[in-house]
Design an enzyme around this catalytic site. Structure first.
Site, PDB file in Angstrom:
ATOM      1  CE1 TYR A  93       2.971   4.432   4.744  1.00 58.46           C
ATOM      2  CE2 TYR A  93       2.884   5.946   6.355  1.00 58.46           C
ATOM      3  CZ  TYR A  93       2.606   4.461   6.226  1.00 58.46           C
ATOM      4  OH  TYR A  93       2.528   3.255   6.907  1.00 58.46           O
ATOM      5  CE  LYS A 131      14.809  -5.739   5.234  1.00 53.90           C
ATOM      6  NZ  LYS A 131      15.218  -7.226   6.562  1.00 53.90           N
ATOM      7  CG  ASP A 169      13.987  -7.532   9.200  1.00 51.78           C
ATOM      8  OD1 ASP A 169      14.986  -6.529   9.646  1.00 51.78           O
ATOM      9  OD2 ASP A 169      13.927  -8.300   7.967  1.00 51.78           O
ATOM     10  CG  ASP A 217       2.275   4.187  11.099  1.00 44.37           C
ATOM     11  OD1 ASP A 217       1.643   4.174  11.623  1.00 44.37           O
ATOM     12  OD2 ASP A 217       1.614   3.798   9.096  1.00 44.37           O
ATOM     13  CG  ASP A 262       0.188   1.193  15.573  1.00 48.31           C
ATOM     14  OD1 ASP A 262       0.513   2.818  15.687  1.00 48.31           O
ATOM     15  OD2 ASP A 262      -0.958   0.633  14.429  1.00 48.31           O
TER      16      ASP A 262
HETATM   17 MG    MG Z   1      -0.241   4.135  12.483  1.00 46.33          MG
END
Ligand code: MG
Ligand code: NAI
Length: 325
Positions: free
Chosen positions: A120, A166, A198, A222, A226
Protein backbone atom coordinates in the site's frame (compact mmCIF):
# COMPACT_ATOMS: atom_id res chain seq x y z
CA UNK A 1 -7.11 22.02 29.82
CA UNK A 2 -9.68 19.45 28.72
CA UNK A 3 -8.51 17.01 26.09
CA UNK A 4 -9.68 17.91 22.63
CA UNK A 5 -11.54 15.24 20.65
CA UNK A 6 -12.03 15.79 16.91
CA UNK A 7 -15.36 14.33 15.78
CA UNK A 8 -15.63 13.62 12.05
CA UNK A 9 -18.88 11.80 11.23
CA UNK A 10 -18.36 11.79 7.43
CA UNK A 11 -21.14 10.42 5.22
CA UNK A 12 -24.09 8.03 5.44
CA UNK A 13 -24.49 6.19 8.72
CA UNK A 14 -21.39 7.97 10.02
CA UNK A 15 -23.87 10.75 10.83
CA UNK A 16 -25.94 8.32 12.90
CA UNK A 17 -23.36 6.19 14.72
CA UNK A 18 -20.81 8.90 15.56
CA UNK A 19 -23.32 11.11 17.44
CA UNK A 20 -24.45 7.96 19.33
CA UNK A 21 -20.86 7.19 20.35
CA UNK A 22 -20.33 10.81 21.34
CA UNK A 23 -23.30 10.57 23.72
CA UNK A 24 -21.61 7.56 25.30
CA UNK A 25 -18.32 9.47 25.65
CA UNK A 26 -20.18 12.37 27.25
CA UNK A 27 -21.90 9.98 29.68
CA UNK A 28 -18.72 8.41 31.05
CA UNK A 29 -17.35 11.83 31.22
CA UNK A 30 -13.81 12.95 31.36
CA UNK A 31 -14.24 16.61 30.59
CA UNK A 32 -13.54 16.43 26.85
CA UNK A 33 -13.79 19.32 24.44
CA UNK A 34 -15.49 18.00 21.28
CA UNK A 35 -14.85 19.74 17.96
CA UNK A 36 -16.83 18.58 14.89
CA UNK A 37 -15.53 18.74 11.33
CA UNK A 38 -16.58 17.59 7.86
CA UNK A 39 -15.07 15.05 5.52
CA UNK A 40 -16.30 12.87 2.67
CA UNK A 41 -18.58 12.91 -0.37
CA UNK A 42 -20.97 15.59 0.85
CA UNK A 43 -18.34 18.17 1.68
CA UNK A 44 -16.58 17.36 -1.60
CA UNK A 45 -19.79 18.07 -3.50
CA UNK A 46 -20.03 21.44 -1.74
CA UNK A 47 -16.42 22.55 -1.73
CA UNK A 48 -14.47 20.30 -4.11
CA UNK A 49 -12.37 18.86 -1.26
CA UNK A 50 -13.13 15.51 0.38
CA UNK A 51 -10.80 16.36 3.25
CA UNK A 52 -10.86 20.10 3.99
CA UNK A 53 -7.61 21.50 5.42
CA UNK A 54 -9.44 22.50 8.63
CA UNK A 55 -10.42 18.88 9.23
CA UNK A 56 -6.91 17.60 8.58
CA UNK A 57 -5.43 20.23 10.86
CA UNK A 58 -7.97 19.49 13.56
CA UNK A 59 -7.12 15.76 13.53
CA UNK A 60 -3.39 16.54 13.44
CA UNK A 61 -3.70 18.64 16.59
CA UNK A 62 -6.47 16.95 18.57
CA UNK A 63 -5.65 14.51 21.36
CA UNK A 64 -7.75 11.92 19.55
CA UNK A 65 -10.14 11.72 16.62
CA UNK A 66 -13.40 9.81 16.28
CA UNK A 67 -14.22 9.20 12.61
CA UNK A 68 -17.34 7.62 11.10
CA UNK A 69 -16.98 6.72 7.43
CA UNK A 70 -16.70 8.36 4.03
CA UNK A 71 -18.42 7.12 0.88
CA UNK A 72 -16.77 7.08 -2.57
CA UNK A 73 -14.08 9.43 -1.28
CA UNK A 74 -13.08 6.99 1.50
CA UNK A 75 -9.48 6.59 0.30
CA UNK A 76 -9.07 10.38 -0.15
CA UNK A 77 -10.25 10.91 3.40
CA UNK A 78 -8.98 8.08 5.52
CA UNK A 79 -5.43 7.71 4.17
CA UNK A 80 -4.53 11.38 4.75
CA UNK A 81 -6.35 11.36 8.10
CA UNK A 82 -4.30 8.35 9.21
CA UNK A 83 -1.12 10.14 8.19
CA UNK A 84 -2.31 13.35 9.90
CA UNK A 85 -2.11 11.43 13.20
CA UNK A 86 1.17 9.73 12.13
CA UNK A 87 -0.44 6.38 12.60
CA UNK A 88 1.89 3.40 12.26
CA UNK A 89 -0.43 0.74 13.72
CA UNK A 90 -3.92 -0.27 12.75
CA UNK A 91 -5.40 -2.13 15.70
CA UNK A 92 -8.49 -4.22 15.13
CA UNK A 93 -9.91 -6.26 17.99
CA UNK A 94 -12.20 -9.05 16.83
CA UNK A 95 -14.36 -10.38 19.68
CA UNK A 96 -17.44 -12.52 19.63
CA UNK A 97 -20.17 -11.09 21.83
CA UNK A 98 -22.99 -13.14 23.33
CA UNK A 99 -26.33 -12.62 21.61
CA UNK A 100 -24.90 -12.11 18.12
CA UNK A 101 -24.82 -15.49 16.35
CA UNK A 102 -21.05 -15.52 15.98
CA UNK A 103 -19.75 -18.45 13.95
CA UNK A 104 -17.04 -18.91 16.60
CA UNK A 105 -18.30 -17.68 20.00
CA UNK A 106 -14.84 -18.08 21.58
CA UNK A 107 -13.12 -15.63 19.23
CA UNK A 108 -11.19 -12.92 21.05
CA UNK A 109 -8.15 -11.73 19.16
CA UNK A 110 -6.63 -8.53 17.91
CA UNK A 111 -4.88 -7.68 14.67
CA UNK A 112 -1.96 -5.30 14.93
CA UNK A 113 -1.44 -4.31 11.33
CA UNK A 114 1.43 -2.31 9.90
CA UNK A 115 -0.28 0.82 8.58
CA UNK A 116 2.20 2.68 6.37
CA UNK A 117 4.00 0.47 3.87
CA UNK A 118 3.98 -2.93 2.16
CA UNK A 119 2.07 -2.99 -1.12
CA UNK A 120 0.00 0.00 0.00
CA UNK A 121 3.01 2.30 -0.14
CA UNK A 122 1.68 3.12 -3.58
CA UNK A 123 4.50 2.56 -6.09
CA UNK A 124 2.42 1.14 -8.93
CA UNK A 125 3.33 1.54 -12.60
CA UNK A 126 2.17 0.58 -16.03
CA UNK A 127 5.55 -0.12 -17.61
CA UNK A 128 4.14 -1.10 -20.99
CA UNK A 129 0.63 -1.54 -22.37
CA UNK A 130 -0.83 -4.53 -20.55
CA UNK A 131 2.10 -4.83 -18.14
CA UNK A 132 1.90 -3.38 -14.63
CA UNK A 133 4.21 -3.52 -11.63
CA UNK A 134 4.06 -2.74 -7.94
CA UNK A 135 6.99 -2.12 -5.64
CA UNK A 136 6.57 -3.50 -2.15
CA UNK A 137 8.24 -1.44 0.55
CA UNK A 138 9.27 -3.02 3.85
CA UNK A 139 11.62 -1.22 6.21
CA UNK A 140 13.35 -2.39 9.34
CA UNK A 141 12.16 0.68 11.24
CA UNK A 142 8.45 0.21 10.46
CA UNK A 143 8.68 -3.54 11.07
CA UNK A 144 10.34 -2.94 14.41
CA UNK A 145 7.77 -0.32 15.42
CA UNK A 146 4.77 -2.53 14.63
CA UNK A 147 6.31 -5.60 16.26
CA UNK A 148 7.15 -3.62 19.39
CA UNK A 149 3.60 -2.28 19.57
CA UNK A 150 2.21 -5.83 19.22
CA UNK A 151 4.52 -7.33 21.85
CA UNK A 152 3.86 -4.52 24.32
CA UNK A 153 0.13 -4.95 23.79
CA UNK A 154 0.42 -8.70 24.44
CA UNK A 155 2.72 -8.24 27.43
CA UNK A 156 0.26 -5.87 29.13
CA UNK A 157 -2.52 -8.40 28.76
CA UNK A 158 -0.59 -11.60 29.35
CA UNK A 159 -1.33 -12.79 25.82
CA UNK A 160 0.46 -14.62 23.00
CA UNK A 161 1.69 -13.15 19.72
CA UNK A 162 1.50 -14.65 16.26
CA UNK A 163 3.70 -13.03 13.60
CA UNK A 164 2.08 -13.39 10.17
CA UNK A 165 4.31 -13.36 7.09
CA UNK A 166 5.05 -14.95 3.73
CA UNK A 167 8.83 -14.97 3.99
CA UNK A 168 9.12 -18.29 2.19
CA UNK A 169 8.16 -16.51 -1.06
CA UNK A 170 8.82 -12.82 -0.41
CA UNK A 171 12.21 -13.64 1.04
CA UNK A 172 13.69 -10.18 1.02
CA UNK A 173 10.74 -8.03 2.11
CA UNK A 174 8.88 -10.37 4.44
CA UNK A 175 12.23 -11.89 5.35
CA UNK A 176 13.17 -8.51 6.82
CA UNK A 177 9.74 -8.15 8.46
CA UNK A 178 10.00 -11.59 10.08
CA UNK A 179 13.62 -11.30 11.15
CA UNK A 180 12.98 -7.87 12.67
CA UNK A 181 9.83 -8.99 14.48
CA UNK A 182 11.61 -12.04 15.89
CA UNK A 183 14.45 -9.93 17.22
CA UNK A 184 11.89 -7.69 18.94
CA UNK A 185 10.29 -10.86 20.34
CA UNK A 186 13.61 -11.72 22.01
CA UNK A 187 13.31 -8.61 24.17
CA UNK A 188 9.97 -9.70 25.64
CA UNK A 189 8.88 -12.42 27.98
CA UNK A 190 5.91 -13.14 25.71
CA UNK A 191 5.11 -16.46 24.09
CA UNK A 192 4.99 -16.20 20.29
CA UNK A 193 4.89 -18.15 17.08
CA UNK A 194 5.21 -17.31 13.41
CA UNK A 195 2.68 -18.28 10.75
CA UNK A 196 2.56 -18.23 6.98
CA UNK A 197 -0.33 -15.92 6.24
CA UNK A 198 -2.17 -18.27 3.89
CA UNK A 199 -2.14 -21.16 6.35
CA UNK A 200 -3.06 -18.69 9.07
CA UNK A 201 -6.20 -17.76 7.12
CA UNK A 202 -7.30 -21.39 7.30
CA UNK A 203 -6.46 -21.75 10.99
CA UNK A 204 -8.35 -18.54 11.80
CA UNK A 205 -11.49 -19.97 10.21
CA UNK A 206 -11.17 -23.30 12.00
CA UNK A 207 -9.73 -22.36 15.40
CA UNK A 208 -9.80 -18.59 16.00
CA UNK A 209 -9.87 -19.14 19.77
CA UNK A 210 -6.19 -20.16 19.63
CA UNK A 211 -5.02 -16.65 18.68
CA UNK A 212 -4.50 -13.53 20.79
CA UNK A 213 -2.39 -10.83 19.11
CA UNK A 214 -1.65 -11.20 15.39
CA UNK A 215 1.11 -8.89 14.12
CA UNK A 216 0.87 -8.51 10.33
CA UNK A 217 2.23 -6.66 7.34
CA UNK A 218 -0.24 -4.17 5.84
CA UNK A 219 -2.04 -6.19 3.14
CA UNK A 220 -2.13 -9.42 5.18
CA UNK A 221 -3.65 -7.51 8.10
CA UNK A 222 -6.27 -5.92 5.87
CA UNK A 223 -7.42 -9.26 4.45
CA UNK A 224 -7.09 -11.42 7.58
CA UNK A 225 -8.91 -8.95 9.82
CA UNK A 226 -11.89 -8.78 7.44
CA UNK A 227 -11.89 -12.56 7.32
CA UNK A 228 -11.95 -12.70 11.10
CA UNK A 229 -14.76 -10.10 11.15
CA UNK A 230 -16.88 -12.66 9.39
CA UNK A 231 -16.35 -15.08 12.29
CA UNK A 232 -18.04 -12.83 14.82
CA UNK A 233 -21.19 -11.55 13.15
CA UNK A 234 -20.06 -8.82 10.85
CA UNK A 235 -19.32 -5.20 10.41
CA UNK A 236 -21.68 -3.53 12.84
CA UNK A 237 -19.56 -4.81 15.74
CA UNK A 238 -15.96 -4.10 14.79
CA UNK A 239 -14.00 -1.14 16.12
CA UNK A 240 -10.52 -0.05 15.11
CA UNK A 241 -7.76 2.32 16.10
CA UNK A 242 -5.09 3.98 14.00
CA UNK A 243 -2.37 4.61 16.51
CA UNK A 244 0.56 7.00 16.32
CA UNK A 245 3.10 7.99 18.96
CA UNK A 246 1.21 11.07 20.04
CA UNK A 247 -2.18 10.95 18.36
CA UNK A 248 -4.67 8.38 17.25
CA UNK A 249 -7.82 8.06 15.21
CA UNK A 250 -10.65 5.68 16.08
CA UNK A 251 -13.24 4.42 13.61
CA UNK A 252 -15.64 1.56 13.02
CA UNK A 253 -14.36 -0.89 10.41
CA UNK A 254 -17.56 -0.49 8.39
CA UNK A 255 -18.38 2.09 5.73
CA UNK A 256 -21.31 4.41 5.07
CA UNK A 257 -23.90 1.62 4.56
CA UNK A 258 -25.82 3.45 1.80
CA UNK A 259 -28.48 0.71 1.83
CA UNK A 260 -29.67 1.73 5.32
CA UNK A 261 -28.34 5.30 5.70
CA UNK A 262 -30.96 7.81 6.82
CA UNK A 263 -33.28 5.19 8.29
CA UNK A 264 -31.96 5.49 11.84
CA UNK A 265 -31.33 1.75 12.19
CA UNK A 266 -27.53 1.51 11.95
CA UNK A 267 -25.85 -0.51 14.67
CA UNK A 268 -23.82 1.95 16.77
CA UNK A 269 -21.85 -0.80 18.60
CA UNK A 270 -18.71 -0.66 16.42
CA UNK A 271 -18.39 3.09 16.89
CA UNK A 272 -19.10 2.87 20.64
CA UNK A 273 -16.41 0.18 20.95
CA UNK A 274 -14.08 2.49 19.00
CA UNK A 275 -14.91 5.18 21.57
CA UNK A 276 -13.95 2.70 24.32
CA UNK A 277 -10.56 2.27 22.61
CA UNK A 278 -10.22 6.07 22.45
CA UNK A 279 -10.82 6.31 26.20
CA UNK A 280 -8.19 3.66 26.88
CA UNK A 281 -5.70 5.33 24.53
CA UNK A 282 -6.06 8.54 26.57
CA UNK A 283 -5.53 6.61 29.79
CA UNK A 284 -9.16 6.37 30.94
CA UNK A 285 -9.07 2.60 31.30
CA UNK A 286 -11.99 2.35 33.71
CA UNK A 287 -14.25 4.48 31.52
CA UNK A 288 -13.25 2.43 28.46
CA UNK A 289 -14.05 -0.80 30.24
CA UNK A 290 -17.41 0.58 31.39
CA UNK A 291 -18.35 1.42 27.81
CA UNK A 292 -17.28 -2.00 26.57
CA UNK A 293 -19.27 -3.75 29.31
CA UNK A 294 -22.38 -1.67 28.61
CA UNK A 295 -22.19 -2.44 24.87
CA UNK A 296 -21.60 -6.11 25.63
CA UNK A 297 -24.53 -6.26 28.06
CA UNK A 298 -26.78 -4.56 25.50
CA UNK A 299 -25.73 -7.01 22.78
CA UNK A 300 -26.54 -9.84 25.17
CA UNK A 301 -29.95 -8.58 26.29
CA UNK A 302 -31.03 -6.57 23.27
CA UNK A 303 -32.46 -4.40 21.89
CA UNK A 304 -30.89 -5.36 18.54
CA UNK A 305 -30.77 -3.41 15.30
CA UNK A 306 -31.89 -5.19 12.09
CA UNK A 307 -28.34 -6.35 11.16
CA UNK A 308 -28.52 -8.52 14.30
CA UNK A 309 -32.04 -9.73 13.54
CA UNK A 310 -33.91 -7.21 15.68
CA UNK A 311 -36.12 -4.24 14.87
CA UNK A 312 -34.62 -1.62 17.18
CA UNK A 313 -33.37 1.76 16.05
CA UNK A 314 -29.96 3.34 16.66
CA UNK A 315 -31.73 5.53 19.27
CA UNK A 316 -33.15 2.48 21.10
CA UNK A 317 -29.73 0.81 21.30
CA UNK A 318 -28.06 4.05 22.37
CA UNK A 319 -30.62 4.55 25.13
CA UNK A 320 -30.09 0.98 26.32
CA UNK A 321 -26.32 1.47 26.47
CA UNK A 322 -26.73 4.80 28.30
CA UNK A 323 -29.07 3.15 30.82
CA UNK A 324 -26.52 0.39 31.46
CA UNK A 325 -23.82 3.02 31.97
MG1 MG B 1 -10.11 -3.24 4.48
P1 NAI C 1 -20.36 -0.94 4.32
O1 NAI C 1 -19.59 -1.32 5.53
O2 NAI C 1 -20.81 0.46 4.24
O3 NAI C 1 -21.67 -1.87 4.22
C1 NAI C 1 -21.61 -3.29 4.01
C2 NAI C 1 -22.91 -3.92 4.54
O4 NAI C 1 -22.87 -3.93 5.97
C3 NAI C 1 -24.17 -3.16 4.16
O5 NAI C 1 -25.22 -4.08 3.92
C4 NAI C 1 -24.46 -2.33 5.38
O6 NAI C 1 -25.84 -2.03 5.54
C5 NAI C 1 -23.96 -3.22 6.51
N1 NAI C 1 -23.47 -2.43 7.64
C6 NAI C 1 -22.28 -1.79 7.74
N2 NAI C 1 -22.19 -1.13 8.90
C7 NAI C 1 -23.35 -1.35 9.56
C8 NAI C 1 -23.87 -0.92 10.82
N3 NAI C 1 -23.16 -0.14 11.65
N4 NAI C 1 -25.11 -1.32 11.16
C9 NAI C 1 -25.82 -2.11 10.35
N5 NAI C 1 -25.39 -2.57 9.16
C10 NAI C 1 -24.16 -2.17 8.76
O7 NAI C 1 -19.46 -1.33 3.07
P2 NAI C 1 -19.73 -1.11 1.51
O8 NAI C 1 -21.16 -1.31 1.20
O9 NAI C 1 -18.71 -1.93 0.86
O10 NAI C 1 -19.35 0.40 1.23
C11 NAI C 1 -20.30 1.47 1.25
C12 NAI C 1 -19.56 2.79 1.16
O11 NAI C 1 -18.73 2.96 2.31
C13 NAI C 1 -18.63 2.87 -0.06
O12 NAI C 1 -18.79 4.16 -0.61
C14 NAI C 1 -17.23 2.70 0.52
O13 NAI C 1 -16.27 3.42 -0.20
C15 NAI C 1 -17.40 3.26 1.91
N6 NAI C 1 -16.47 2.69 2.91
C16 NAI C 1 -15.83 3.56 3.72
C17 NAI C 1 -14.98 3.11 4.70
C18 NAI C 1 -14.31 4.13 5.56
O14 NAI C 1 -14.63 5.30 5.48
N7 NAI C 1 -13.41 3.73 6.45
C19 NAI C 1 -14.73 1.69 4.92
C20 NAI C 1 -15.50 0.82 4.04
C21 NAI C 1 -16.33 1.33 3.06
Amino acid sequence: DPERIAVVPGDGIGNEVVPAAREVLEAVGPDFEFVEADAGDEVKAETGEALPDETRELAANADATLFGAAGETAADVILPLRSAVDSFANVRPVRAYPGTDALHPDTDLVFVRENTEGVYAGHEDEIAPGVTTLTRVVTESASEEIARYGFEYAAERGERVTIAHKANVMRTTDGLFLETAESVADEFDVEYDTALMDALAMHLVMRPEEYDVVVCPNLAGDVLSDLAAGLVGGLGLLPSANVGDERALFEPVHGTAPDIAGEGVANPSATMLSAAMLLEYLGYDDAGERVRSAVKATLESGPHTPDLGGDATTRDVTDAVLTKL
